[in-house]
Scaffold this active site. Structure first.
Site, PDB file in Angstrom:
ATOM      1  N   HIS A   1      -5.901   0.650  -3.288  1.00  0.00           N
ATOM      2  CA  HIS A   1      -6.951   0.568  -4.289  1.00  0.00           C
ATOM      3  C   HIS A   1      -6.579   1.846  -5.047  1.00  0.00           C
ATOM      4  CE1 HIS A   1      -9.003   2.731  -1.044  1.00  0.00           C
ATOM      5  NE2 HIS A   1      -9.803   3.431  -1.765  1.00  0.00           N
TER       6      HIS A   1
ATOM      7  N   GLY B   1     -11.593  -0.576  -8.134  1.00  0.00           N
ATOM      8  CA  GLY B   1     -12.490   0.262  -8.749  1.00  0.00           C
ATOM      9  C   GLY B   1     -12.041   0.582 -10.150  1.00  0.00           C
TER      10      GLY B   1
ATOM     11  N   SER C   1     -15.340  -7.234  -7.661  1.00  0.00           N
ATOM     12  CA  SER C   1     -16.561  -6.834  -7.835  1.00  0.00           C
ATOM     13  C   SER C   1     -17.017  -6.464  -9.375  1.00  0.00           C
ATOM     14  CB  SER C   1     -16.766  -5.637  -7.020  1.00  0.00           C
ATOM     15  OG  SER C   1     -16.296  -4.451  -7.277  1.00  0.00           O
TER      16      SER C   1
ATOM     17  N   HIS D   1       0.926  -1.176  -0.015  1.00  0.00           N
ATOM     18  CA  HIS D   1      -0.025   0.067  -0.009  1.00  0.00           C
ATOM     19  C   HIS D   1       0.870   1.339   0.001  1.00  0.00           C
ATOM     20  CE1 HIS D   1      -2.504  -3.145   1.766  1.00  0.00           C
ATOM     21  NE2 HIS D   1      -3.405  -2.640   0.962  1.00  0.00           N
TER      22      HIS D   1
END
Length: 208
Positions: free
Chosen positions: A122, A156, A177, A102
């Site tokens: 992300h 995303g 997702s 990260h």
């Protein structure tokens, strides 16, 4: 380890996993990330995937080095609370090791310790990271350009952002997702696949 990585979402049913029988060729790697599952349950998932024709040589399992080795998976994805990269690489030099990072400092350490690739994110606003500020494309670029091992971007990413992500230096992207929560997973897989390969073809042509 470049390409499109599909990561399970921790709640996929056998029916949902069965979709991969006819779709897995759209993904270069499939990550089994099921943190709540026991070793026996994870073994069943791996056996199920193999049973529907998915070669375990393209499967990466999160954290469980033992299962990755025993079942012949191509690699293991390690997190901050996993075994050290150095130890796993020393004991299993042929196992591909991904490290979730990260920050740029964590990326440097992962490469120094012997990781074969990093998973960084992300990048954009993500459903799984509600209320958490995304790191953004500039941070991705700084990380990707600072190391020699592949950076796989996650978080995303929509199809229309694939070129931006790859242009920032990432060698691949991960889907969670975007696939598992899509009303049309086949169309989603195709969209990312086509965008990725189109960028690859154009980039290759520009370097000739």
């Amino acid at each position: 380890m470049k390409g499109i990585h599909l990561i399970t979402n921790g709640k996929s049913t056998k029916k949902e996993l069965a979709q991969l029988r006819t779709m897995h060729h759209y993904f270069d790697y499939i990550h089994v990330r099921e943190k709540s599952k026991t070793a026996a349950e994870l073994m069943q998932i791996l056996d199920f995937l193999a049973g529907i024709g998915i070669p375990l040589s393209k499967v990466i399992i999160n954290d469980r080095v033992d299962l990755a080795v025993m079942k012949g998976c191509t690699g293991v994805q390690l997190a901050y609370n996993s075994l050290p990269v150095t130890l796993v690489k020393k004991q299993f030099p042929d196992l591909k090791i991904g490290k979730s990072v990260h920050s740029i400092e964590e990326a440097w350490k992962a490469e120094k310790d012997g990781a074969d690739f990093i998973l960084y994110g992300h990048i954009y606003h993500s459903k799984s990271k509600q209320g958490v500020k995304p790191r953004g494309i500039q941070a991705l670029q700084r990380v990707a350009k600072s190391i020699s091992i592949p950076t796989i971007a996650v978080g995303g990413i929509h199809p229309e952002q694939v070129e931006e992500v790859l242009g920032a230096g990432a060698k691949g992207l991960a889907m969670i997702s975007a696939f598992w929560e899509s009303p049309a997973p086949l169309q989603a897989a195709k969209a990312y696949y086509e965008r990725f390969n189109h960028w690859e073809e154009e980039h290759f042509e520009r370097t000739l």
